[in-house]
Write an enzyme that holds these catalytic residues in place. Structure first.
Site, PDB file in Angstrom:
ATOM      1  N   ASP A 147      -9.683  -7.491   5.426  1.00 15.24           N
ATOM      2  CA  ASP A 147      -8.251  -7.353   5.656  1.00 15.24           C
ATOM      3  C   ASP A 147      -7.612  -8.646   6.148  1.00 15.24           C
ATOM      4  O   ASP A 147      -6.569  -9.069   5.638  1.00 15.24           O
ATOM      5  CB  ASP A 147      -8.027  -6.233   6.678  1.00 15.24           C
ATOM      6  CG  ASP A 147      -6.606  -6.150   7.178  1.00 15.24           C
ATOM      7  OD1 ASP A 147      -5.839  -5.325   6.649  1.00 15.24           O
ATOM      8  OD2 ASP A 147      -6.244  -6.895   8.118  1.00 15.24           O
ATOM      9  N   VAL A 179      -3.468  -4.242   5.768  1.00 14.72           N
ATOM     10  CA  VAL A 179      -3.765  -4.291   4.332  1.00 14.72           C
ATOM     11  C   VAL A 179      -4.790  -3.216   3.973  1.00 14.72           C
ATOM     12  O   VAL A 179      -4.658  -2.518   2.957  1.00 14.72           O
ATOM     13  CB  VAL A 179      -4.252  -5.688   3.908  1.00 14.72           C
ATOM     14  CG1 VAL A 179      -4.623  -5.701   2.421  1.00 14.72           C
ATOM     15  CG2 VAL A 179      -3.176  -6.739   4.195  1.00 14.72           C
ATOM     16  N   ASP A 180      -5.824  -3.058   4.804  1.00  8.98           N
ATOM     17  CA  ASP A 180      -6.803  -1.995   4.570  1.00  8.98           C
ATOM     18  C   ASP A 180      -6.129  -0.626   4.566  1.00  8.98           C
ATOM     19  O   ASP A 180      -6.377   0.209   3.684  1.00  8.98           O
ATOM     20  CB  ASP A 180      -7.869  -2.011   5.671  1.00  8.98           C
ATOM     21  CG  ASP A 180      -9.032  -2.936   5.351  1.00  8.98           C
ATOM     22  OD1 ASP A 180      -9.199  -3.313   4.181  1.00  8.98           O
ATOM     23  OD2 ASP A 180      -9.776  -3.282   6.283  1.00  8.98           O
ATOM     24  N   ILE A 181      -5.302  -0.376   5.567  1.00  9.74           N
ATOM     25  CA  ILE A 181      -4.658   0.933   5.676  1.00  9.74           C
ATOM     26  C   ILE A 181      -3.713   1.173   4.505  1.00  9.74           C
ATOM     27  O   ILE A 181      -3.702   2.255   3.907  1.00  9.74           O
ATOM     28  CB  ILE A 181      -3.921   1.047   7.024  1.00  9.74           C
ATOM     29  CG1 ILE A 181      -4.940   1.084   8.168  1.00  9.74           C
ATOM     30  CG2 ILE A 181      -3.037   2.284   7.061  1.00  9.74           C
ATOM     31  CD1 ILE A 181      -4.321   0.955   9.540  1.00  9.74           C
ATOM     32  N   GLY A 184      -5.687   1.977   1.473  1.00  2.00           N
ATOM     33  CA  GLY A 184      -6.115   3.368   1.506  1.00  2.00           C
ATOM     34  C   GLY A 184      -5.013   4.323   1.104  1.00  2.00           C
ATOM     35  O   GLY A 184      -5.256   5.322   0.402  1.00  2.00           O
TER      36      GLY A 184
END
Length: 389
Positions: A147, A179-181, A184
């Protein structure tokens, strides 16, 4: 109820860390049977990402807080798919699954007979989701990435942080792995769309979701500002690039966020501040003027606001219909009356760890029937899942 919307969907989750598990947790919260596949003896990397850790009642096991944020409502099995037995077991599971989510580097699973083409032969309507840093092809496809890398590479950090020339100037990452969230969440939406499409066509899909793509997309208005103007947006600290005043101010006893959305609200703010002439000042008369003269406006308002307590401004702003909000610590967040009313804090009972605090999925509203099963122990459901017909 949305918490049962996917109760006929089975998901094989080969992902780890955050982007993939955040996606599959969404699916689990919506009722899907999510089977998390972990490597024997190692498990998801985030099981060890701490402190802080929850301690089991007998003191023999720990569970990282990080792992609990994105793995509730799932079942965990341990399989080593680098071995023939593990590959065969996964092949059998794929026949019973509607969705597969993985986040290995491009080409990794193909080496073990677990790529999309191989598994499509076993389950033609499979929705196969590949979450990678850079996508399935292109000059960087084989590179790993986290991320933080994409917050910088995708542009987010270029316009986040204190402006040049001010104390503490420099780029700044977001306080969460945004960015990860976001990846997802994009993956969740794409899966739901693919499942809906499958009902019409009978066909599955291979979804190629890249963190870099998401990082570029979530520049949102800042990205649009650049594309229209051709100029890189500078770092503006807590200020909004397109609205003013729309930032953090310090009252006599603490900070709060002031969010003025239009010229009419600014005029009301000036009245509240006891300076109606401010609204007619040519530097501040329109929002465009205020954005151009943001520094001067901040200096004027800062002095006025600093002379009174936060409660004074809160009452006046609410009466005037101007949005404001405190800068809360997380202790204040979970004690907030509206957060409590919305039942955002939930607990899941675990036989070894007791009550585990979790945050309710906002998609489900206040549905009291929504499942809230604790994050699984590593391999907790291996016999159960592999023994199912």
């Amino acid at each position: 109820m949305l918490s049962r919307a996917l109760d006929n969907i089975r998901v094989l989750d080969l992902s780890r860390i955050l982007a993939g598990p955040w996606c599959t947790q969404n699916l689990a919260d919506l009722g899907a049977d999510v089977i998390k596949v972990e490597r024997p003896g190692q498990g998801d990397d985030t099981r060890k990402w701490g402190p802080p850790y929850l301690q089991s009642r007998d003191g023999e096991e720990t569970l990282s807080a990080y792992f609990t944020c994105c793995n509730r409502n799932k079942r965990s099995i341990c399989l080593d798919f680098s071995q023939a037995d593990g590959q065969r077991a996964l092949h059998e599971l794929v026949r019973t699954c509607d969705v597969l989510v993985e986040n290995y580097k491009s080409g990794t699973l193909e080496r073990y007979g677990l790529g999309y083409d191989s598994l499509k032969a076993l389950r033609p309507d499979l929705v196969y989701v590949s979450i990678t840093g850079y996508g399935q092809d292109g000059p960087r496809a084989a590179q790993p990435g986290y991320d933080y890398i994409f917050q910088g590479m995708g542009g987010l950090m270029s316009h986040t942080g204190v402006a040049d020339g001010e104390l503490g100037a420099g780029p700044l990452r977001a306080g969460i792995p945004v960015v990860d969230i976001s990846t997802g969440m994009y993956a969740t939406s794409a899966i739901l769309a693919a499942l809906l499409q499958r009902t019409r066509t009978g066909q599955g899909a291979h979804l190629d979701i890249a963190l870099l793509d998401v990082a570029v997309a979530i520049n949102a208005n800042q990205g649009a500002n650049f594309l229209v103007s051709g100029r890189n947006p500078g770092r503006s600290g807590n200020a909004h690039p397109n609205l003013a005043p729309y930032e953090v101010f310090k009252a006599r006893d603490g900070y709060f966020i002031l969010a003025v959305g239009n010229d009419n609200q600014f005029a009301k703010l000036c009245t509240l501040c006891g300076d109606t002439d401010l609204a007619r000042d040519p530097r501040f008369a329109t929002n465009a003027d205020r954005v151009q003269n943001m520094g001067a406006l901040r200096e004027v308002l800062g002095k006025i606001i600093a002379a009174q307590d936060r409660a004074h401004w809160a009452g006046g702003l609410e009466s005037a219909g101007i949005a404001w909000g405190p800068v809360n610590g997380l202790d204040e967040v979970f004690a907030d009356e509206q957060v409590r009313h919305r039942a955002m804090l939930r607990h899941a009972s675990h036989p070894r760890f007791g009550d585990i605090p979790l945050v309710r999925n906002p998609m489900l509203g206040r549905d009291s029937t929504a499942p809230m099963r604790p994050p699984p122990l590593m391999g907790e459901h291996t016999r159960e899942v592999l023994g199912e017909p």
